[in-house]
Design an enzyme around this catalytic site. Sequence first.
Site, PDB file in Angstrom:
ATOM      1  N   ASP A 106      -9.310  -3.982 -21.211  1.00 28.30           N
ATOM      2  CA  ASP A 106      -8.237  -4.652 -21.857  1.00 28.30           C
ATOM      3  C   ASP A 106      -7.296  -4.579 -20.643  1.00 28.30           C
ATOM      4  O   ASP A 106      -7.681  -3.619 -20.650  1.00 28.30           O
ATOM      5  CB  ASP A 106      -8.336  -4.120 -23.092  1.00 28.30           C
ATOM      6  CG  ASP A 106      -9.186  -4.583 -24.041  1.00 28.30           C
ATOM      7  OD1 ASP A 106      -9.428  -6.129 -24.191  1.00 28.30           O
ATOM      8  OD2 ASP A 106      -9.267  -3.634 -24.555  1.00 28.30           O
TER       9      ASP A 106
ATOM     10  N   LEU B   5      -9.866  -7.553 -13.440  1.00 28.74           N
ATOM     11  CA  LEU B   5     -10.940  -6.752 -14.065  1.00 28.74           C
ATOM     12  C   LEU B   5     -12.611  -7.120 -14.399  1.00 28.74           C
ATOM     13  O   LEU B   5     -11.416  -7.504 -15.645  1.00 28.74           O
ATOM     14  CB  LEU B   5     -11.265  -5.730 -12.772  1.00 28.74           C
ATOM     15  CG  LEU B   5     -10.718  -5.185 -11.928  1.00 28.74           C
ATOM     16  CD1 LEU B   5     -10.638  -4.005 -11.549  1.00 28.74           C
ATOM     17  CD2 LEU B   5     -11.718  -6.179 -10.631  1.00 28.74           C
TER      18      LEU B   5
ATOM     19  N   ARG C  89     -15.010 -14.899 -10.729  1.00 30.01           N
ATOM     20  CA  ARG C  89     -14.571 -13.714 -10.705  1.00 30.01           C
ATOM     21  C   ARG C  89     -15.629 -12.505 -10.831  1.00 30.01           C
ATOM     22  O   ARG C  89     -15.422 -11.963 -10.357  1.00 30.01           O
ATOM     23  CB  ARG C  89     -13.655 -13.383 -12.413  1.00 30.01           C
ATOM     24  CG  ARG C  89     -12.455 -12.701 -12.180  1.00 30.01           C
ATOM     25  CD  ARG C  89     -11.547 -12.771 -12.880  1.00 30.01           C
ATOM     26  NE  ARG C  89     -10.438 -13.893 -13.345  1.00 30.01           N
ATOM     27  CZ  ARG C  89      -9.462 -13.231 -12.509  1.00 30.01           C
ATOM     28  NH1 ARG C  89      -9.174 -12.255 -11.821  1.00 30.01           N
ATOM     29  NH2 ARG C  89      -8.342 -13.672 -12.033  1.00 30.01           N
TER      30      ARG C  89
ATOM     31  N   ASN D 259      -5.820   3.421 -13.157  1.00 27.84           N
ATOM     32  CA  ASN D 259      -4.282   2.464 -11.882  1.00 27.84           C
ATOM     33  C   ASN D 259      -2.852   2.866 -12.197  1.00 27.84           C
ATOM     34  O   ASN D 259      -3.397   3.898 -13.290  1.00 27.84           O
ATOM     35  CB  ASN D 259      -4.545   0.881 -12.933  1.00 27.84           C
ATOM     36  CG  ASN D 259      -4.203  -0.075 -12.618  1.00 27.84           C
ATOM     37  OD1 ASN D 259      -3.836  -0.254 -11.403  1.00 27.84           O
ATOM     38  ND2 ASN D 259      -3.225  -0.741 -13.933  1.00 27.84           N
TER      39      ASN D 259
ATOM     40  N   GLU E  92       6.335   6.075  -8.566  1.00 28.69           N
ATOM     41  CA  GLU E  92       5.371   5.888  -8.669  1.00 28.69           C
ATOM     42  C   GLU E  92       4.471   6.915  -7.654  1.00 28.69           C
ATOM     43  O   GLU E  92       3.804   7.438  -7.905  1.00 28.69           O
ATOM     44  CB  GLU E  92       5.137   4.306  -8.273  1.00 28.69           C
ATOM     45  CG  GLU E  92       5.859   3.639  -9.396  1.00 28.69           C
ATOM     46  CD  GLU E  92       5.151   1.787  -8.856  1.00 28.69           C
ATOM     47  OE1 GLU E  92       3.957   2.199  -8.795  1.00 28.69           O
ATOM     48  OE2 GLU E  92       5.998   1.036  -8.823  1.00 28.69           O
TER      49      GLU E  92
ATOM     50  N   GLY F 231       0.320  -1.476   0.184  1.00 35.85           N
ATOM     51  CA  GLY F 231      -0.315   0.338   0.144  1.00 35.85           C
ATOM     52  C   GLY F 231       0.967   0.964  -0.333  1.00 35.85           C
ATOM     53  O   GLY F 231       0.183   2.000   0.623  1.00 35.85           O
TER      54      GLY F 231
ATOM     55  N   HIS G  45       0.885   1.406 -13.621  1.00 41.51           N
ATOM     56  CA  HIS G  45       1.313   0.436 -13.792  1.00 41.51           C
ATOM     57  C   HIS G  45       3.107  -0.022 -13.925  1.00 41.51           C
ATOM     58  O   HIS G  45       2.778   1.210 -14.386  1.00 41.51           O
ATOM     59  CB  HIS G  45       1.030  -0.335 -15.486  1.00 41.51           C
ATOM     60  CG  HIS G  45       1.215  -1.674 -15.600  1.00 41.51           C
ATOM     61  ND1 HIS G  45       0.607  -2.913 -15.003  1.00 41.51           N
ATOM     62  CD2 HIS G  45       2.411  -2.288 -16.768  1.00 41.51           C
ATOM     63  CE1 HIS G  45       2.150  -3.513 -16.097  1.00 41.51           C
ATOM     64  NE2 HIS G  45       2.222  -3.151 -16.359  1.00 41.51           N
TER      65      HIS G  45
ATOM     66  N   ASP H 202      -4.080  -4.061 -18.389  1.00 48.36           N
ATOM     67  CA  ASP H 202      -3.757  -2.382 -18.663  1.00 48.36           C
ATOM     68  C   ASP H 202      -3.410  -1.733 -19.563  1.00 48.36           C
ATOM     69  O   ASP H 202      -2.493  -1.201 -19.970  1.00 48.36           O
ATOM     70  CB  ASP H 202      -2.339  -2.886 -18.364  1.00 48.36           C
ATOM     71  CG  ASP H 202      -1.710  -3.579 -16.889  1.00 48.36           C
ATOM     72  OD1 ASP H 202      -2.759  -3.334 -15.851  1.00 48.36           O
ATOM     73  OD2 ASP H 202      -1.638  -5.426 -16.864  1.00 48.36           O
TER      74      ASP H 202
ATOM     75  N   ARG I 198      -6.129  -7.870  -9.827  1.00 44.88           N
ATOM     76  CA  ARG I 198      -6.675  -8.723  -9.428  1.00 44.88           C
ATOM     77  C   ARG I 198      -7.664  -7.846 -10.706  1.00 44.88           C
ATOM     78  O   ARG I 198      -7.464  -6.939 -11.388  1.00 44.88           O
ATOM     79  CB  ARG I 198      -7.584  -8.355  -8.771  1.00 44.88           C
ATOM     80  CG  ARG I 198      -7.967  -9.133  -7.139  1.00 44.88           C
ATOM     81  CD  ARG I 198      -7.470 -10.627  -6.936  1.00 44.88           C
ATOM     82  NE  ARG I 198      -9.580 -10.594  -7.959  1.00 44.88           N
ATOM     83  CZ  ARG I 198      -9.296 -12.164  -7.930  1.00 44.88           C
ATOM     84  NH1 ARG I 198      -8.852 -13.107  -7.466  1.00 44.88           N
ATOM     85  NH2 ARG I 198     -10.844 -12.841  -8.567  1.00 44.88           N
TER      86      ARG I 198
HETATM   87  C1  GAR Z   1       3.096  -1.264  -8.100  1.00 43.78           C
HETATM   88  O1  GAR Z   1       4.710  -1.225  -7.677  1.00 43.78           O
HETATM   89  C2  GAR Z   1       2.241  -1.132  -8.391  1.00 43.78           C
HETATM   90  O2  GAR Z   1       3.281   0.234  -9.637  1.00 43.78           O
HETATM   91  C3  GAR Z   1       2.230  -2.148  -8.909  1.00 43.78           C
HETATM   92  O3  GAR Z   1       2.376  -2.685  -7.355  1.00 43.78           O
HETATM   93  C4  GAR Z   1       3.594  -2.193  -6.543  1.00 43.78           C
HETATM   94  C5  GAR Z   1       2.288  -2.176  -5.289  1.00 43.78           C
HETATM   95  O4  GAR Z   1       2.963  -1.481  -4.389  1.00 43.78           O
HETATM   96  N1  GAR Z   1       1.026  -2.723  -9.760  1.00 43.78           N
HETATM   97  C6  GAR Z   1       1.046  -3.544 -10.939  1.00 43.78           C
HETATM   98  O5  GAR Z   1       2.162  -4.553 -10.572  1.00 43.78           O
HETATM   99  C7  GAR Z   1      -0.389  -3.989 -11.468  1.00 43.78           C
HETATM  100  N2  GAR Z   1       0.034  -4.513 -12.250  1.00 43.78           N
HETATM  101  P1  GAR Z   1       2.658  -0.866  -3.062  1.00 43.78           P
HETATM  102  O6  GAR Z   1       1.448  -1.696  -2.941  1.00 43.78           O
HETATM  103  O7  GAR Z   1       3.193  -0.349  -2.448  1.00 43.78           O
HETATM  104  O8  GAR Z   1       1.499   0.623  -3.794  1.00 43.78           O
END
Ligand code: GAR
Length: 206
Positions: free
Chosen positions: A143, A93, A65, A107, A174, A13, A109, A145, A91
Site C-alpha cells: 500500500d 511500485l 508498470r 522509503n 530528512e 538525490g 516520505h 506510503d 514511482r
Molecule cells: C524528498 O523530499 C523526499 O522526501 C521526497 O522527494 C524528495 C527527494 O529529494 N519523496 C517523496 O515525495 C516520495 N513520495 P532528493 O532527491 O533531493 O532526495
Amino acid sequence: MSLRVAILISGSGSNMVALARSMTGDHPARPCLVLSNRPGAGGLQKAADLGIPTEVLDHRAFDNRADFDAALDAVLRRYSPDLICLAGFMRVLTPDFVTGWQGRMLNIHPSLLPKYRGLDTHARALEAGDADHGCTVHEVTADLDDGPILGQARLAIRPGDTPDTLAARLLPLEHRLYPAVLRRVAGGCRAPLMLDDSAPFPSPQA
Ligand code: GAR
C-alpha cells in the site's frame, strides 16, 4: 561483511548523498548501487562522484508498470542488495515487486504518516492548518506510503510558511533522519526513532 544498500532515486538525490556519506567507517552497510528511473536525474552524477555504481532504467521505455518493475527487479538482483532505500524515487511500485523485497525496502516520505500519503504533502499540511509537519521513514509495503514506521522527524509550522519554505526546512531533517534510521535498521533495530527539530539529533555515526 557489510550489508549492501541499493538507493533508488528520481531527482536531485540529496537524500541519497546523505545516506551514502553516512555509510563509512564502522557503519554496518555500504552503498552498492544508485539507480534512477529518470536519465536526467541530478543524483546520478553525484553518485558517480561518490564512486557508487549507477544504473538508469527509464520507465518511459516500458509499456506498463509490471514490465518496468520486472526489469527493475532484474537489475537489482544483479547487485544483490540486502536493503533498498527509496530516496525521492517517484514511482508507485507493484505489489508483486514489493512482495519480493518485503522487509528489505525503506522509503522516506515528506509528511508525518499516516497523514498525507501521496503528493503535495507540504501544501496539504498548510491547507489543513496543522501546527507541525515532518518526514517519515517506513518499510515499504504494497500500500502506498504505508508500512511500519521506522522513524519520524517533526518540525513546527511557522506563520507565513509556504510549501517552499516548509520543504526547505524539512529537507535537512530528512538528511539526518534517514541515515540515522538506516544505521539502526542495518544494525537490526526497527523500533521507531522519533525526533523533533527542537531536540538534538543523534549523529549518523552514533
Ligand atoms: C524528498 O523530499 C523526499 O522526501 C521526497 O522527494 C524528495 C527527494 O529529494 N519523496 C517523496 O515525495 C516520495 N513520495 P532528493 O532527491 O533531493 O532526495
